[in-house]
Design an enzyme around this catalytic site. Structure first.
Site, mmCIF file in Angstrom:
data_model
loop_
_atom_site.group_PDB
_atom_site.id
_atom_site.type_symbol
_atom_site.label_atom_id
_atom_site.label_comp_id
_atom_site.label_asym_id
_atom_site.label_seq_id
_atom_site.Cartn_x
_atom_site.Cartn_y
_atom_site.Cartn_z
ATOM 1 N N HIS A 76 -27.285 -30.783 42.327
ATOM 2 C CA HIS A 76 -28.404 -30.978 43.263
ATOM 3 C C HIS A 76 -29.096 -29.656 43.609
ATOM 4 C CE1 HIS A 76 -27.070 -34.984 43.386
ATOM 5 N NE2 HIS A 76 -26.209 -34.890 44.372
ATOM 6 N N PHE A 110 -19.546 -34.747 42.748
ATOM 7 C CA PHE A 110 -19.726 -33.335 42.395
ATOM 8 C C PHE A 110 -21.171 -32.841 42.561
ATOM 9 C CE2 PHE A 110 -16.811 -35.489 39.336
ATOM 10 C CZ PHE A 110 -15.641 -35.230 40.038
ATOM 11 N N CYS A 111 -21.857 -33.327 43.596
ATOM 12 C CA CYS A 111 -23.247 -32.894 43.858
ATOM 13 C C CYS A 111 -24.142 -33.094 42.639
ATOM 14 C CB CYS A 111 -23.291 -31.431 44.287
ATOM 15 S SG CYS A 111 -22.423 -31.100 45.797
ATOM 16 N N ALA A 112 -23.877 -34.158 41.899
ATOM 17 C CA ALA A 112 -24.716 -34.452 40.730
ATOM 18 C C ALA A 112 -24.827 -35.973 40.607
ATOM 19 C CB ALA A 112 -24.103 -33.825 39.477
#
Ligand SMILES: Cc1ncc(COP(=O)(O)O)c(C=O)c1O
Length: 470
Positions: A131, A378-380
């Site tokens: 992100h 995982f911020c994705a």
């Protein structure tokens, strides 16, 4: 069993890792040496870094404007840190500038605000992005995401298509140097060549790449050069709150900085401001000198071990882990599961145990086996949903449940990620643990929190203050 690596003297590397022998409590009352397989989030500190910081602290003082002797020493250390970081990524301070900040996220946000983009400009990102290399661009330009295939590899044909489709409008290609989810390594120099031919520049998010592979930005007249690279020190064995944006100097010679204030100016009157030259213009306020020194110390240590040796060792370890993980029937591996291709990807392995929540698996790994991993998205998020094969309707459903503060069934994975100091014996501990979990051979009782989705052992509430307290 994996034979001892020929490339890295693993025992001496481990000796340089702070806390590598730390024992942690287990649910059954025993203790075990902690196995850290969460290096993609943050690596432990190198002793080289800690020692350098401890020595430097005797000389620590204000930088740049102080006239005292310590200020002069500290200023020189800060300036040296810039040169060390520049060389690490193959940059030169004539054409490039090293701007220190707090992490990769800040570095990318800075570039997004300083690159002179407008709403009509297109930033070509990819579905693989963290992100931190997606959202900052959405705020300043139109972002299009290059697709990924089922293994999570960047679809280069789609990259070519999108570059042509937005011809003349693509001003920036923003791509990760390595995926924090699958370890995939996009062909950054080939993408750079195509970006430049189309009149765009390229930023490589080097947060994951830098601790594992050499980076070479190259000269500005090389068509395959990288215009900008972002780094995070806490992923490079130097967790002292620093990061860096290394980029072409000409970008930062113009315009107002994103943050203004002390340190950014030549002269101020009540109605005029003359900005400093780079990098000062873009380092508002008192800098994190200690963090910069720590990052430089980490760079020197990584170079002394050798980036090629690190890459070799981690590739061997990843191949070994994949070989063994693949033998567990109920384990589903995402990304490329082929042990033969680990030289062209990083040691990041996402997986699930069929029928079990990733929240639960991660908690059991910690509570019953002393293994630290990461689980979730995982911020994705877009990449995860793609790898998991969720339909738009299913993704919409997930969104609704999260907004209703119920994350119990939130999709996700368990991620193990290796560092240069991890060993085959540690992989064996993981495999044994996953085998037991897959066979239901766990002894704890676990309760799930509805809002966070996380599991906790039902009858275990260790006093963390016993282990460290301020
Ligand atoms: C690929 C990638 N980019 C950017 C970041 C953001 O790094 P930081 O949180 O240090 O800013 C991360 C962190 O996990 C990452 O993995």
């Amino acid at each position: 069993m994996l034979k001892a690596s020929l490339t890295v003297d693993i025992a001496s590397v481990r000796d340089r890792i702070v806390g590598v022998k730390q024992r942690v409590p287990l649910l059954n009352g025993e203790t075990r040496t902690y196995v850290n397989f969460d290096n993609a989030a943050s690596t432990p500190a190198l002793a080289d870094v800690l020692d350098t910081v401890n020595t430097f602290m005797h000389w620590y003082s204000s930088v740049h404007r102080g006239t005292g002797f310590k200020s002069r020493v500290a200023t020189q250390a800060y300036d040296d840190a810039r040169e060390i970081v520049a060389r690490f990524v193959g940059a030169n301070q004539r054409d490039h500038v090293v701007i220190f900040g707090k992490n990769a996220t800040e570095a990318i946000n800075k570039l997004a605000r300083r690159a002179g983009l407008g709403r009509d400009d297109v930033v070509l990102a990819s579905l693989l992005e963290h992100h931190s290399n997606d959202l900052p661009w959405r705020g300043v330009a139109t972002v299009d995401h290059v697709a990924a295939n089922a293994l999570g590899e960047l679809d280069e044909a789609d990259f070519d298509r999108k570059l042509a489709q937005h011809a003349g409008r693509v001003k920036m290609v923003a791509v990760t140097g390595a995926s924090n989810v699958t370890g995939f390594l996009p062909p950054i120099h080939r993408l750079a060549e195509k970006a430049h031919a189309a009149g765009a520049q390229i930023l490589v998010d080097g947060a994951q790449l830098a601790p594992h592979r050499p980076i070479s930005m190259g000269a500005l007249d090389d068509p395959a050069h990288l215009d900008y690279v972002a780094l995070s020190a806490h992923k490079m064995y130097a967790p002292f709150g620093s990061g860096a944006l290394i980029g072409r100097r000409d970008t930062f010679e113009h315009g107002a900085p994103d943050y203004s204030g002390g340190g950014t100016i030549e002269i101020v009157t009540t109605d005029s401001v003359e900005w400093s030259a780079p990098p000062d213009r873009d380092e508002a306020g008192s800098p994190n000198v200690v963090g910069a020194v720590a990052l430089a110390a980490a760079v020197k240590a990584l170079q002394s071990i050798g980036m090629a040796a690190i890459a070799d060792h981690e590739a061997e370890l990843t191949a070994y882990a994949l070989e063994r993980l693949r033998t567990i029937d109920s384990v589903e591996i995402y990304g490329d599961p082929n042990p033969a291709s680990t030289r062209t990807r990083l040691g990041v392995i996402p997986f699930n145990v069929k029928g079990l929540s990733h929240f639960l698996v991660a908690t059991i790994l910690s509570a019953e086996f002393g293994i630290g991993v990461r689980n979730g998205c995982f911020c994705a998020h877009p990449y995860l949903l793609h790898l998991l094969g969720l339909s738009p309707e299913e993704s919409g459903d997930v969104r609704q449940r999260i907004l209703a503060d119920d994350r119990r069934d939130m999709p996700g994975m368990v991620r193990v990620s290796f560092g240069m100091y991890n060993t085959a014996e540690e992989v064996d501990v993981l495999i044994d643990a996953v085998q037991r979990i897959a066979r239901g051979k766990v002894y704890g009782r676990y309760q799930q929190d509805v809002a966070s989705g996380e599991y906790r052992p039902a009858d275990w509430n260790p006093d963390l203050g016993r282990y460290f307290k301020l």
